[in-house]
Every structure is written in C-alpha cells, then in structure tokens.
Design a protein around this motif. Structure first.
Motif, PDB file in Angstrom:
ATOM      1  N   ALA A  56     -12.721 -22.999   7.762  1.00  0.00           N
ATOM      2  CA  ALA A  56     -12.691 -21.671   8.384  1.00  0.00           C
ATOM      3  C   ALA A  56     -11.241 -21.210   8.469  1.00  0.00           C
ATOM      4  O   ALA A  56     -10.405 -21.888   9.072  1.00  0.00           O
ATOM      5  N   LEU A  57     -10.951 -20.095   7.821  1.00  0.00           N
ATOM      6  CA  LEU A  57      -9.576 -19.577   7.810  1.00  0.00           C
ATOM      7  C   LEU A  57      -9.628 -18.084   8.079  1.00  0.00           C
ATOM      8  O   LEU A  57     -10.689 -17.469   8.039  1.00  0.00           O
ATOM      9  N   ASP A  58      -8.457 -17.519   8.336  1.00  0.00           N
ATOM     10  CA  ASP A  58      -8.453 -16.091   8.645  1.00  0.00           C
ATOM     11  C   ASP A  58      -8.608 -15.267   7.362  1.00  0.00           C
ATOM     12  O   ASP A  58      -8.859 -15.800   6.285  1.00  0.00           O
ATOM     13  N   GLY A  59      -8.459 -13.956   7.489  1.00  0.00           N
ATOM     14  CA  GLY A  59      -8.713 -13.049   6.374  1.00  0.00           C
ATOM     15  C   GLY A  59      -7.708 -13.123   5.243  1.00  0.00           C
ATOM     16  O   GLY A  59      -7.822 -12.375   4.274  1.00  0.00           O
ATOM     17  N   SER A  60      -6.729 -14.019   5.323  1.00  0.00           N
ATOM     18  CA  SER A  60      -5.747 -14.077   4.235  1.00  0.00           C
ATOM     19  C   SER A  60      -6.246 -14.893   3.048  1.00  0.00           C
ATOM     20  O   SER A  60      -5.547 -15.035   2.056  1.00  0.00           O
ATOM     21  N   VAL A  61      -7.479 -15.430   3.143  1.00  0.00           N
ATOM     22  CA  VAL A  61      -8.044 -16.186   2.017  1.00  0.00           C
ATOM     23  C   VAL A  61      -9.360 -15.550   1.589  1.00  0.00           C
ATOM     24  O   VAL A  61     -10.216 -15.260   2.420  1.00  0.00           O
ATOM     25  N   THR A  62      -9.502 -15.334   0.283  1.00  0.00           N
ATOM     26  CA  THR A  62     -10.771 -14.822  -0.250  1.00  0.00           C
ATOM     27  C   THR A  62     -11.314 -15.850  -1.228  1.00  0.00           C
ATOM     28  O   THR A  62     -10.582 -16.315  -2.110  1.00  0.00           O
ATOM     29  N   LEU A  63     -12.578 -16.212  -1.048  1.00  0.00           N
ATOM     30  CA  LEU A  63     -13.214 -17.191  -1.942  1.00  0.00           C
ATOM     31  C   LEU A  63     -13.975 -16.455  -3.046  1.00  0.00           C
ATOM     32  O   LEU A  63     -14.762 -15.553  -2.778  1.00  0.00           O
ATOM     33  N   HIS A  64     -13.738 -16.858  -4.289  1.00  0.00           N
ATOM     34  CA  HIS A  64     -14.459 -16.325  -5.445  1.00  0.00           C
ATOM     35  C   HIS A  64     -15.137 -17.517  -6.114  1.00  0.00           C
ATOM     36  O   HIS A  64     -14.440 -18.473  -6.466  1.00  0.00           O
ATOM     37  N   THR A  65     -16.426 -17.472  -6.265  1.00  0.00           N
ATOM     38  CA  THR A  65     -17.079 -18.626  -6.877  1.00  0.00           C
ATOM     39  C   THR A  65     -17.582 -18.286  -8.271  1.00  0.00           C
ATOM     40  O   THR A  65     -17.831 -17.123  -8.589  1.00  0.00           O
ATOM     41  N   ALA A  66     -17.703 -19.327  -9.077  1.00  0.00           N
ATOM     42  CA  ALA A  66     -18.198 -19.152 -10.448  1.00  0.00           C
ATOM     43  C   ALA A  66     -19.271 -20.212 -10.699  1.00  0.00           C
ATOM     44  O   ALA A  66     -19.111 -21.360 -10.298  1.00  0.00           O
ATOM     45  N   PRO A  67     -20.374 -19.798 -11.362  1.00  0.00           N
ATOM     46  CA  PRO A  67     -21.438 -20.764 -11.643  1.00  0.00           C
ATOM     47  C   PRO A  67     -21.108 -21.579 -12.893  1.00  0.00           C
ATOM     48  O   PRO A  67     -20.204 -21.221 -13.650  1.00  0.00           O
ATOM     49  N   GLY A  68     -21.852 -22.644 -13.085  1.00  0.00           N
ATOM     50  CA  GLY A  68     -21.705 -23.377 -14.342  1.00  0.00           C
ATOM     51  C   GLY A  68     -21.716 -24.865 -14.148  1.00  0.00           C
ATOM     52  O   GLY A  68     -21.619 -25.374 -13.034  1.00  0.00           O
ATOM     53  N   LEU A  69     -21.831 -25.556 -15.276  1.00  0.00           N
ATOM     54  CA  LEU A  69     -21.909 -27.015 -15.260  1.00  0.00           C
ATOM     55  C   LEU A  69     -20.524 -27.636 -15.096  1.00  0.00           C
ATOM     56  O   LEU A  69     -19.535 -27.103 -15.607  1.00  0.00           O
ATOM     57  N   ASP A  70     -20.494 -28.785 -14.435  1.00  0.00           N
ATOM     58  CA  ASP A  70     -19.248 -29.545 -14.285  1.00  0.00           C
ATOM     59  C   ASP A  70     -18.643 -29.884 -15.645  1.00  0.00           C
ATOM     60  O   ASP A  70     -19.362 -30.112 -16.616  1.00  0.00           O
ATOM     61  N   GLN A  71     -17.322 -29.989 -15.664  1.00  0.00           N
ATOM     62  CA  GLN A  71     -16.642 -30.601 -16.818  1.00  0.00           C
ATOM     63  C   GLN A  71     -16.883 -32.109 -16.766  1.00  0.00           C
ATOM     64  O   GLN A  71     -16.914 -32.683 -15.677  1.00  0.00           O
ATOM     65  N   PRO A  72     -16.996 -32.762 -17.937  1.00  0.00           N
ATOM     66  CA  PRO A  72     -16.960 -34.235 -17.904  1.00  0.00           C
ATOM     67  C   PRO A  72     -15.562 -34.671 -17.461  1.00  0.00           C
ATOM     68  O   PRO A  72     -14.582 -34.016 -17.803  1.00  0.00           O
ATOM     69  N   SER A  73     -15.474 -35.745 -16.662  1.00  0.00           N
ATOM     70  CA  SER A  73     -14.140 -36.092 -16.148  1.00  0.00           C
ATOM     71  C   SER A  73     -13.360 -36.894 -17.177  1.00  0.00           C
ATOM     72  O   SER A  73     -13.912 -37.753 -17.862  1.00  0.00           O
ATOM     73  N   TRP A  74     -12.069 -36.604 -17.281  1.00  0.00           N
ATOM     74  CA  TRP A  74     -11.237 -37.257 -18.295  1.00  0.00           C
ATOM     75  C   TRP A  74     -11.084 -38.738 -18.013  1.00  0.00           C
ATOM     76  O   TRP A  74     -10.923 -39.539 -18.929  1.00  0.00           O
ATOM     77  N   GLN A  75     -11.094 -39.149 -16.749  1.00  0.00           N
ATOM     78  CA  GLN A  75     -10.813 -40.572 -16.516  1.00  0.00           C
ATOM     79  C   GLN A  75     -11.945 -41.474 -16.973  1.00  0.00           C
ATOM     80  O   GLN A  75     -11.769 -42.670 -17.046  1.00  0.00           O
ATOM     81  N   HIS A  76     -13.112 -40.875 -17.282  1.00  0.00           N
ATOM     82  CA  HIS A  76     -14.202 -41.714 -17.777  1.00  0.00           C
ATOM     83  C   HIS A  76     -14.492 -41.465 -19.255  1.00  0.00           C
ATOM     84  O   HIS A  76     -15.486 -41.949 -19.780  1.00  0.00           O
ATOM     85  N   ALA A  77     -13.614 -40.739 -19.913  1.00  0.00           N
ATOM     86  CA  ALA A  77     -13.782 -40.502 -21.353  1.00  0.00           C
ATOM     87  C   ALA A  77     -12.933 -41.515 -22.121  1.00  0.00           C
ATOM     88  O   ALA A  77     -12.008 -42.109 -21.569  1.00  0.00           O
ATOM     89  N   ASP A  78     -13.253 -41.719 -23.397  1.00  0.00           N
ATOM     90  CA  ASP A  78     -12.391 -42.556 -24.243  1.00  0.00           C
ATOM     91  C   ASP A  78     -11.030 -41.877 -24.358  1.00  0.00           C
ATOM     92  O   ASP A  78     -10.950 -40.653 -24.409  1.00  0.00           O
ATOM     93  N   ARG A  79      -9.997 -42.716 -24.456  1.00  0.00           N
ATOM     94  CA  ARG A  79      -8.639 -42.169 -24.536  1.00  0.00           C
ATOM     95  C   ARG A  79      -8.484 -41.185 -25.696  1.00  0.00           C
ATOM     96  O   ARG A  79      -7.769 -40.205 -25.593  1.00  0.00           O
ATOM     97  N   GLU A  80      -9.184 -41.442 -26.806  1.00  0.00           N
ATOM     98  CA  GLU A  80      -9.038 -40.561 -27.978  1.00  0.00           C
ATOM     99  C   GLU A  80     -10.103 -39.466 -28.028  1.00  0.00           C
ATOM    100  O   GLU A  80     -10.256 -38.795 -29.057  1.00  0.00           O
TER     101      GLU A  80
END
Ligand code: UDP
Length: 367
Positions: A56-80
């Motif tokens: 909970a913050l004052d009016g100096s912050v506005t939240l904008h949301t976007a739908p969509g699927l997560d990115q696969p995380s890099w730390q669990h991908a093959d290095r190459e």
C-alpha cells in the motif's frame, strides 16, 4: 546532476506475479527499491505481470499490469540455450507497456534478467537502466550484458562485485548492494534456537550441504521457501536421517522473520555464484549469525568473525565446525551491519545516484 523528483518506470520480472515468490529475491528487491524511491519523492510507474500485488503506497505509484505467460528462467536453462519467448509471453507485453510509458518518464529501470530489454536498450531514445539480478548462467545473456556494457556500462548495476566479476566488463562495475525495509524485521537476541535455511528449494541453492551439517550435529534444520524442484527436495531429504529437515513452507516476510529470528544460526550454501543472497541479510536483520560458503554475494556480505563465519565453498566439514562456533558471534552486530549497509533507504539513495550519473550525456555514448 539535479535534485528534482524523477518520473521512473519500474519493470518487474516476467517470472511470476509480484507476491507469488516465483520471482525469487527480485520480488523483495523490487518492493524495497519501490518504497525507497517513493520515500525520496520520485513518481513511479510499475509495470508487472497481471495479478501482481504492490505494498500500500500513496498516489505517487501507478501499477500497470500486462497479461501473458511467464518467461522460462535462465538459471534452469542449458548454458548454451537460445532465447525463447513463449506464444503470448508476458515479457514483450511488459515492454510494450514500459516503452509507451517511457515517453513521458525520465528513465526506465528493469529488474528482469532477460535478453530482450538488454538488446533493445541502444535502439530506443528513452534511457533504460538494468539492475542485473544474477551472475553468469547463459552464454547468450553474458553476451547481451557485455555488449550493452561496451555501448554504455553506466546503464547497468550489479548487487555485488563477485556477481559482476562473472562478466567481461570494460569498466569497474556499479555495485549497489541491496536493501530491505528493516522495520519489518525484529532483532531477536536469544541464541539457543534451531538451525535455519531459507531460499528457493532448487539445486543451485545447495540445501543438501546444510542438511548434511544438521545431520552431523544431530539436529533438525528448519527450511523456509518455495519448493521449486520437488524431485530435488525429495533427493535431499533422502540423504539425511528422517526428520532432519523440517519443511516450513513459503512464508510472508512478517512470518518468515518471526520464525527465522529464533534460529541460533542461519546456513547458506550456494552452489552457484549467488548474485546477492537476500535471505542472508534477512537473517542478519533478525540478529541471526550466518554460516556461509565463501562464494558469490554471501561471501561478500558476511563479515567473517563479526556477522558469522565464512568457510571454503563446498567444504561441509568446515561448515559443521563453524556452525559449532556460532555462539561467538554477537547478534546485535548482525543487526547493526544491516542498518549500516542494507536499508531500503540506503539502497534507494544508491540507485538514485546511479541513475542520475547515467543520465548525464557522455560523448560517444548517449546523446
Ligand atoms: N522468501 C520468502 N518466504 C520464505 C522464504 C524465502 O519470502 O518463506 C523470500 C526471501 O525473502 C528472499 C527470496 O525469497 O527475498 C529469496 O531470495 P534470494 O536472494 O535469497 O535468492 P533467489 O531466489 O533470488 O535466488
């Protein structure tokens, strides 16, 4: 350099909604930076995946949301591995929103560890800054970070020197550490509680070594955090006597700090070059000494003999011996360290100074 309030667009990680825990330490870092920058009078737009929750913050912050699927995380991908963006992925949608908002902002601050925002930075007029949240986990990401650093290294900051040392950077890195709302963590002075461990339960976090220490000492180990890899969790549990690991689940910060603060010692056993290690500082904020491998961020954060003990990475026996000696650490000194180096206010001041420096036009870099 100017002291006028900035209008900034903060872009969250494309892995999980803020508040889900799937984004790991980035979620807490994001909230700290947000609250710290609001405290310094800046106007903020937050761009985050749909379903995200902000404090909970004052009016100096506005939240904008976007739908969509997560990115696969890099730390669990093959290095190459190649860059992948799922059909209907959230990452491009976050950046559609961010770039539209950027037209009326001073700068964009990216918290996601991703190729797309790094790549597009030299191609857009709006200044984009990157708080790099991991060390080297992918050749493609290494290249993107190094390419951007050669173009204008002022556009990126790192949490620790050890994290930054993973990358071939042309100049010394901008290191901002991390910051926490320390009012949410209470100092607990009793030093006779259990052993604790916290983090995403995943192989790079090395839970098996902390469990081995608990088993060697004949004590239970309390484990807090999201079980990201259940098969790994089962393997770790099978390696130690039944009942050694007490699974405590993923807790809110309020509950985590309450339970964590009762611990005698906090074990941190990364198997990768941990960029920072939020949980280490959260333990210290509660007055809990940390026994950690001298690797990555924790090796830079823990002051050997003052806020805990550092031992040679992967040396379980040394970790066990150091855990026996934890009563020698003054719990007040642990809390003091966090107040000096890791408050949300101090982090926001460092981030603000970094952005101001990066906005100064420099011949041959930005116009
Ligand atoms: N965490 C939490 N509840 C828990 C355990 C962990 O909120 O029960 C949070 C913790 O506050 C920290 C994050 O999970 O911010 C883990 O971050 P860290 O930097 O330690 O590792 P990462 O997951 O980013 O690799």
């Amino acid at each position: 350099m100017t002291d006028r309030p900035l209008t900034l667009v903060l872009v969250s990680t494309p892995i999980g909604q803020l508040g889900s825990g799937r984004g790991g330490g980035v979620e807490l870092t994001f909230t700290s930076v947000l609250k710290g920058l609001v405290g310094r009078g800046h106007r903020l737009h937050v761009v985050a995946p749909s379903g995200s929750h902000l404090p909970a913050l004052d009016g100096s912050v506005t939240l904008h949301t976007a739908p969509g699927l997560d990115q696969p995380s890099w730390q669990h991908a093959d290095r190459e591995a190649a860059m992948q963006i799922p059909l209907d992925g959230v990452l491009p949608q976050l950046w559609d929103r961010a770039l539209a908002l950027a037209a009326d902002a001073d700068a964009v601050l990216n918290f996601g560890y991703d190729w797309l925002p790094l790549w597009l930075t030299p191609h857009v007029a709006s200044p984009i800054f990157h708080l790099v949240s991991m060390g080297s986990v992918s050749s493609l990401m290494d290249r993107a970070i190094q390419d951007l650093a050669r173009w204008d290294q002022r556009r990126m900051a790192f949490h620790t020197r050890r994290q930054a040392s993973d990358f071939a950077l042309p100049h010394p890195p901008e290191v901002v550490g991390n910051g926490f709302d320390l009012s949410r963590y209470g100092l607990q002075l009793s030093g006779d509680g259990p052993l604790g461990w916290a983090g995403r339960v995943a192989p790079e976090k090395g839970l098996e070594d902390a469990a081995a220490v608990a088993a060697a000492l004949g004590e239970p180990l309390k484990v807090w955090g999201l079980v990201e890899d259940p098969a790994y969790a089962s393997r770790v549990e099978a390696q130690v006597p039944a009942g050694t690991i007490e699974w405590c689940g993923f807790q809110t910060t309020e509950e985590l700090q309450r339970q964590l603060g009762r611990c005698r010692a906090f074990l941190n056993t990364p198997k990768w070059n941990e960029a920072y290690g939020n949980v280490v500082v959260e333990a210290l904020a509660c007055g809990v000494p940390v026994v950690a491998y001298d690797r990555g961020g924790p090796g830079e954060i823990v002051e050997h003999g003052v806020t805990g003990w550092l031992v040679t990475a992967d040396d379980r026996e040394a970790l066990t011996e150091a855990t026996r000696r934890v009563a020698a650490i003054d719990r007040r000194a642990c809390r003091r360290w966090t107040e000096q180096w890791a408050s949300q206010e101090a982090l926001a001041a460092r981030i603000e100074a970094w952005i101001h420096r990066g906005l100064i036009p420099m011949n041959g870099t930005i116009s």
